[in-house]
Design a protein around this motif. Structure first.
Motif, PDB file in Angstrom:
ATOM      1  N   THR A  87       0.840  -1.206   0.000  1.00 17.74           N
ATOM      2  CA  THR A  87       0.000   0.000   0.000  1.00 17.74           C
ATOM      3  C   THR A  87       0.878   1.262   0.000  1.00 17.74           C
ATOM      4  O   THR A  87       0.522   2.278  -0.591  1.00 17.74           O
ATOM      5  N   ARG A  90       2.066   1.898  -3.564  1.00 16.75           N
ATOM      6  CA  ARG A  90       1.060   2.523  -4.423  1.00 16.75           C
ATOM      7  C   ARG A  90       0.722   3.944  -3.970  1.00 16.75           C
ATOM      8  O   ARG A  90       0.147   4.719  -4.736  1.00 16.75           O
ATOM      9  N   TYR A  91       1.046   4.241  -2.723  1.00 17.68           N
ATOM     10  CA  TYR A  91       0.897   5.593  -2.217  1.00 17.68           C
ATOM     11  C   TYR A  91       1.942   6.488  -2.907  1.00 17.68           C
ATOM     12  O   TYR A  91       1.635   7.595  -3.356  1.00 17.68           O
ATOM     13  N   PHE A 113     -10.300  10.657  -1.648  1.00 22.01           N
ATOM     14  CA  PHE A 113     -10.252   9.226  -1.304  1.00 22.01           C
ATOM     15  C   PHE A 113      -8.869   8.791  -0.805  1.00 22.01           C
ATOM     16  O   PHE A 113      -8.735   8.230   0.285  1.00 22.01           O
ATOM     17  N   GLY A 114      -7.851   9.071  -1.601  1.00 18.20           N
ATOM     18  CA  GLY A 114      -6.490   8.668  -1.222  1.00 18.20           C
ATOM     19  C   GLY A 114      -6.044   9.305   0.086  1.00 18.20           C
ATOM     20  O   GLY A 114      -5.638   8.610   1.023  1.00 18.20           O
ATOM     21  N   ARG A 116      -7.763  10.414   2.492  1.00 18.22           N
ATOM     22  CA  ARG A 116      -8.509   9.866   3.636  1.00 18.22           C
ATOM     23  C   ARG A 116      -7.947   8.522   4.078  1.00 18.22           C
ATOM     24  O   ARG A 116      -7.739   8.302   5.266  1.00 18.22           O
ATOM     25  N   ILE A 117      -7.700   7.610   3.133  1.00 16.94           N
ATOM     26  CA  ILE A 117      -7.247   6.296   3.581  1.00 16.94           C
ATOM     27  C   ILE A 117      -5.821   6.341   4.122  1.00 16.94           C
ATOM     28  O   ILE A 117      -5.447   5.496   4.921  1.00 16.94           O
ATOM     29  N   HIS A 118      -5.057   7.361   3.735  1.00 17.76           N
ATOM     30  CA  HIS A 118      -3.707   7.448   4.271  1.00 17.76           C
ATOM     31  C   HIS A 118      -3.603   8.445   5.417  1.00 17.76           C
ATOM     32  O   HIS A 118      -2.511   8.834   5.817  1.00 17.76           O
ATOM     33  N   ARG A 164      -7.096  12.781  -8.633  1.00 17.19           N
ATOM     34  CA  ARG A 164      -7.218  11.830  -7.536  1.00 17.19           C
ATOM     35  C   ARG A 164      -5.858  11.202  -7.238  1.00 17.19           C
ATOM     36  O   ARG A 164      -5.495  10.994  -6.086  1.00 17.19           O
ATOM     37  N   ALA A 165      -5.107  10.902  -8.296  1.00 17.88           N
ATOM     38  CA  ALA A 165      -3.771  10.341  -8.088  1.00 17.88           C
ATOM     39  C   ALA A 165      -2.825  11.394  -7.518  1.00 17.88           C
ATOM     40  O   ALA A 165      -2.022  11.110  -6.636  1.00 17.88           O
ATOM     41  N   LEU A 168      -2.271  12.457  -3.596  1.00 25.23           N
ATOM     42  CA  LEU A 168      -1.340  11.786  -2.685  1.00 25.23           C
ATOM     43  C   LEU A 168       0.096  12.286  -2.882  1.00 25.23           C
ATOM     44  O   LEU A 168       1.016  11.781  -2.255  1.00 25.23           O
TER      45      LEU A 168
ATOM     46  N   TYR B 215      -7.213   0.160  -5.368  1.00 21.82           N
ATOM     47  CA  TYR B 215      -5.932  -0.468  -5.003  1.00 21.82           C
ATOM     48  C   TYR B 215      -4.771   0.415  -5.420  1.00 21.82           C
ATOM     49  O   TYR B 215      -3.787   0.555  -4.705  1.00 21.82           O
ATOM     50  N   ALA B 216      -4.899   1.036  -6.608  1.00 20.06           N
ATOM     51  CA  ALA B 216      -3.808   1.854  -7.124  1.00 20.06           C
ATOM     52  C   ALA B 216      -3.573   3.089  -6.262  1.00 20.06           C
ATOM     53  O   ALA B 216      -2.540   3.734  -6.369  1.00 20.06           O
ATOM     54  N   LEU B 217      -4.535   3.424  -5.395  1.00 21.00           N
ATOM     55  CA  LEU B 217      -4.326   4.549  -4.475  1.00 21.00           C
ATOM     56  C   LEU B 217      -3.788   4.053  -3.136  1.00 21.00           C
ATOM     57  O   LEU B 217      -3.704   4.812  -2.173  1.00 21.00           O
ATOM     58  N   GLY B 218      -3.433   2.785  -3.080  1.00 21.67           N
ATOM     59  CA  GLY B 218      -2.852   2.250  -1.850  1.00 21.67           C
ATOM     60  C   GLY B 218      -3.873   1.759  -0.838  1.00 21.67           C
ATOM     61  O   GLY B 218      -3.597   1.729   0.354  1.00 21.67           O
ATOM     62  N   SER B 219      -5.039   1.357  -1.306  1.00 17.52           N
ATOM     63  CA  SER B 219      -6.046   0.840  -0.383  1.00 17.52           C
ATOM     64  C   SER B 219      -5.723  -0.595  -0.003  1.00 17.52           C
ATOM     65  O   SER B 219      -5.181  -1.352  -0.798  1.00 17.52           O
ATOM     66  N   THR B 220      -6.095  -0.954   1.209  1.00 20.46           N
ATOM     67  CA  THR B 220      -6.050  -2.357   1.593  1.00 20.46           C
ATOM     68  C   THR B 220      -7.315  -3.024   1.049  1.00 20.46           C
ATOM     69  O   THR B 220      -8.247  -2.346   0.613  1.00 20.46           O
ATOM     70  N   GLU B 223     -10.307  -1.755   2.784  1.00 20.25           N
ATOM     71  CA  GLU B 223     -10.719  -0.409   2.354  1.00 20.25           C
ATOM     72  C   GLU B 223     -11.409  -0.451   0.995  1.00 20.25           C
ATOM     73  O   GLU B 223     -12.373   0.277   0.756  1.00 20.25           O
ATOM     74  N   ARG B 227     -15.028   0.917   1.333  1.00 20.51           N
ATOM     75  CA  ARG B 227     -15.178   2.294   0.856  1.00 20.51           C
ATOM     76  C   ARG B 227     -15.558   2.397  -0.604  1.00 20.51           C
ATOM     77  O   ARG B 227     -15.992   3.444  -1.066  1.00 20.51           O
TER      78      ARG B 227
END
Ligand SMILES: Nc1ncnc2c1ncn2[C@@H]1O[C@H](COP(=O)(O)OP(=O)(O)OP(=O)(O)O)[C@@H](O)[C@H]1O
Ligand SMILES: [Mg+2]
Lengths: 255, 328
Positions: A87, A90-91, A113-114, A116-118, A164-165, A168, B215-220, B223, B227
């Motif tokens: 993860t 990909r971050y 989205f990104g 938030r999850i990070h 969106r990409a 991050l 996934y490409a944004l680093g989600s598990t 997630e 989400r």
């Protein structure tokens, strides 16, 4: 700092081989990607461009029956090392796909989205605005941030996916034929965007469109049948290719 | 007329005959239309199929008519208002009282209990099947769930009475032998496959590309599921809940066996209650004389039950239709 080769290149592959089940898709790829440059990967359909690109952010792992040999180095570090969190990979290394893939959420929530999850929720609204600005979409959507992203046009959706990409702040942006599903005007906007983005990001782009490759890429790599035929500065590649297979492809004799 | 044209054009195209711009081949080599061998006649087939469809439509209309006429006759004696708001249901004893509230409360209590069992477990197993399980695991879990859906409801009823109730009574000794809780649990297990399979269908309809983007944004994996997939499938999942609850409201056998026959306005699941369906069974099996008011009650109760499940099914379908439009 040592003048190690891995300091000059942000992404490198070392004898990279990849199989889909029994089928070999990449053979002995050694490629070096320079930071803050646009590198284009060109080649005929089915030659392994997407496959190679997806090795750089470990997206291939999502497919069952895949086998990878060799190394992918990110700033000299093994991307597939056992202590590496996928993860995190990909971050740092973002990706934009061929077809726009907005989530069925609001424009704002797509970009958020990104972050938030990070856990990057501080100044989230500013981050969203900045990303949309960088993706040259802000002016078109600033009055409807909370509308569903599916209501945007195809070209806008693709720029949203880029935003969106970018939200991050990745080091590398991988783009797989990002304009092939767009009309020429929208494609032109995205191209312009790519050229502007290279000041801050390293971009690796797969393209079928040789003119586009010539316009945006500093370096071009030509792939054929899963092998890297040659890589070099774009202008040289298009005017004086070293390999006659490259010449044949560029002059349109196959592919 | 239109068909005629396209046939000419396509034949001309196949043969490479140049067209004259009006869709006519310049050379008329193709045989004239209407020369083909006769095939089984369309009209009788069509008529037969139409009649079959008519049977179910007519039956539905018939049921509604019977329900409505008998209910209307009931409501000549008892006002709709008293029926809907009364809190005492004693049509079989003196003094007779016709307030549906206790039966309605019993029905909703059991349906709520069943949802509390079926919705979380059903949703969790749908997420597991759609997002986590390997192909191999799925290939044996799904048939097991289908078996669960195929168990006759009378078996669930006895399962509740002879298995769930004794266990619950160890924890709650004051609990009645016939009670809402056991019936709820059994019914929850019964509607669980419905929730999980409909929800899983909805989740599988979410395009793979959306998962990849996440996934490409680093989600598990979690997630991605929580989400992206679940929100994107929200309407389909909601529809599965609604349809399952509607099924629970209309279910009869389990509650008739395990929940009791004492109409009671209570929310305590440990008590014996009666649902609308169980009441109808009781009167149908008993000897309420034809034409009496207690006989007519079952039509009034049946009509209300029908309207409730109809309403929920319409709601469920409406929600499903909405979610289909998301990816167009
Ligand atoms: N998931 C998969 N399973 C099996 N084989 C695959 C899979 N994905 C790609 N391949 C095969 O691997 C080879 C390389 O595919 P890849 O998608 O990388 O090509 P590409 O250069 O991106 O082609 P295009 O320009 O058409 O997108 C192809 O022969 C393809 O058939
Ligand atoms: Mg590709």
């Amino acid at each position: 700092m040592m003048a190690n080769t891995s300091d000059r290149f942000i992404l490198q592959t070392r004898n990279l081989n990849l199989w889909y089940g029994e089928r070999k898709a990449l053979a002995n790829i050694n490629i070096d990607i320079q930071p803050q440059r646009v590198t284009a990967i060109i080649g005929p359909s089915g030659c392994g461009k997407s496959t190679l690109l997806r090795c750089f952010n470990r997206m291939n792992e999502l497919l069952p029956g895949i086998r990878i040999e060799g190394q992918v180095l990110y700033n000299g570090e093994d991307l597939y090392g056992s202590n590496v969190d996928v993860t995190e990979v990909r971050y740092r290394i973002g990706m934009v796909f061929q077809k726009p893939t907005p989530f069925p959420k609001s424009i704002f929530e797509n970009v958020a989205f990104g972050p938030r999850i990070h856990g990057l929720t501080e100044n989230l609204a500013e981050r969203v605005e900045r990303s949309l600005q960088q993706a040259a979409l802000w002016d078109e959507v600033k009055d409807r941030l909370h509308h569903n992203a599916l209501g945007l046009s195809g070209g806008q959706q693709q720029r949203l996916c880029i935003a969106r990409a970018l939200a991050l702040e990745p080091e590398v942006l991988l783009m797989d034929e990002p304009t092939s599903a767009l009309d020429p005007v929208a494609a032109g906007k995205v191209e312009e965007l790519i050229v502007n983005l290279k000041k801050r990001y390293t971009i690796v782009i797969v393209t079928h469109n040789l003119q586009q490759g010539a316009r945006v890429a500093d370096t071009t790599a030509f792939l054929l049948g899963g092998e890297l035929v040659e890589i070099g500065p774009t202008s040289e590649m298009y005017t004086r290719p070293r390999d006659n297979r490259t010449e044949a492809y560029i002059t349109g004799r196959f592919g | 007329m239109e068909k005629h044209e396209t046939t000419r054009v396509s034949k001309a195209l196949v043969k490479g005959v140049p067209l004259d711009g009006k869709g006519n081949g310049v050379h008329h080599e193709s045989p004239p239309l209407g020369n083909t061998k006769p095939r089984p006649a369309e009209a009788p087939v069509r008529g037969l199929l139409f009649l079959s469809a008519l049977v179910s439509v007519m039956t539905t209309i018939g049921i509604v008519l019977v329900l409505a006429t008998e209910a209307v006759s009931f409501f000549k004696t008892v006002s709709v208002f008293d029926f809907l708001t009364g809190t005492k249901w004693t049509p079989l004893f003196e003094p007779k009282s016709f307030g549906i509230m206790p039966l309605l409360a019993g029905t909703l209590l059991v349906a709520l209990g069943a949802s509390l069992v079926a919705i979380p477990i059903g949703l969790a197993s749908a997420i597991y099947l759609s997002e986590y399980s390997s192909h191999r695991v799925r290939s044996w879990v799904k048939p097991v769930l289908e078996v669960l859906a195929g168990v006759p409801t009378v078996v669930y009823g006895y399962f509740a009475l002879t298995f769930i109730t004794p266990i619950l009574r160890r924890v709650f000794p004051e609990m009645s032998i016939f009670n809402a809780a056991s019936a709820s649990i059994a019914m929850g297990i019964m509607i669980l496959p419905m929730v999980s399979s409909l929800s899983e269908d909805a989740m599988r309809a979410v395009p793979r590309s959306l998962r990849e983007a996440a996934y490409a944004l680093g989600s598990t994996r979690y997630e991605v599921a929580s989400r992206v997939v679940v929100p994107a499938a929200a309407s389909g999942i909601t529809a599965s809940f609604i349809l399952a609850v509607s099924r629970a409201i209309g279910e009869t056998m389990i509650v008739a066996i395990a929940a009791g026959a004492t109409p009671k306005l209570t929310l305590n699941p440990l008590e014996s209650i009666q649902t609308m369906t169980a009441y109808i069974v009781q009167v149908s099996l008993g000897d309420a004389p034809y034409g009496t008011i207690e006989y007519k009650t079952i039509f009034a109760v049946g009509l209300l039950l029908f309207l409730m499940t109809l309403g929920m099914n319409i709601l469920g379908q409406w929600v499903t239709r909405r979610y289909r439009e998301v990816y167009r």
